[in-house]
Write a protein that holds these residues in place. Structure first.
Motif: not given
Length: 208
Positions: A16-24, A158-167, A175-180
């Motif tokens: 499971x993952x927790x989402x911030x307000x307004x992100x759903x 299961x979907x596309x996942x992101x490996x990031x040097x900033x995280x 669940x990332x804050x980026x525009x792809x």
């Protein structure tokens, strides 16, 4: 959906993952997979890499797109470990400082910028975790401040996942804050495509 979380030195499977307000709504609109659009121009840095090492961008003869990776706890542990390892071993430094040019993609030794982190993770995941390169895709994004950035997309069942040097966490792309903006083709590493559903930027969904 399968996810990743690191707690201290222990890597565990997270369901499971927790989402911030307004992100759903934004997350739901994106879905677990990127929607691939029209062909896009290659980044300048990759063009230089391809000239120096054509094998980096050469498609496998008569290759069809790779079947997405099927995740299991052992593979998840290997992926998370490599992500943390590369992030801790490489010092972030710009191409201008290292090579005197704006864009220079290469495999880093002790320092590099975001694309260099991606290249190192891509190679290690292929060599050590035996993940097909067609499921390890260099991806160009835009940060919330408008700056360009590169991350590695792991394409799975299961979907596309992101490996990031900033995280240090490996996160679902939605669940990332980026525009792809665009990513490599699954069938040809020298070709790129726009990401049709990648423009929504998630705000407040992560404690970055």
């Amino acid at each position: 959906m399968v996810g990743f979380r690191a707690i201290g030195a222990t890597l565990v499977l997270c369901l499971t993952a927790a989402f911030g307000p307004g992100s759903a709504q934004a997350i739901e609109a994106r879905g677990p997979f990127m929607q691939i659009g029209v062909e896009a121009p290659r980044p300048i840095g990759q063009q230089g890499l391809c000239k120096r090492d054509p094998a980096e961008c050469r498609p496998v003869a008569k290759r069809s797109p790779s079947a997405p990776v099927a995740l299991n706890p052992k593979l998840i542990h290997a992926i998370a470990t490599i992500n943390v390892s590369v992030n801790s071993q490489i010092k972030p430094e710009s191409d201008e400082d290292l090579y005197g040019v704006e864009e220079y993609w290469t495999y880093p030794k002790t320092a590099g910028d975001c694309e260099d982190f991606v290249l190192r993770k891509r190679k290690r995941l292929h060599d050590e975790a035996r993940i097909d390169l067609g499921n390890l895709l260099i991806t160009v994004v835009k940060k919330t401040n408008g700056e360009g950035h590169a991350v590695l997309t792991l394409h799975t069942t299961d979907g596309d996942f992101i490996l990031d040097n900033l995280n240090w966490r490996v996160l679902p792309w939605n669940q990332t804050p980026y525009a792809f903006l665009k990513r490599q083709s699954t069938a040809d590493p020298g070709k790129w495509n726009r990401i049709a559903n990648g423009r929504d930027v998630l705000v407040g969904s992560l404690d970055r």
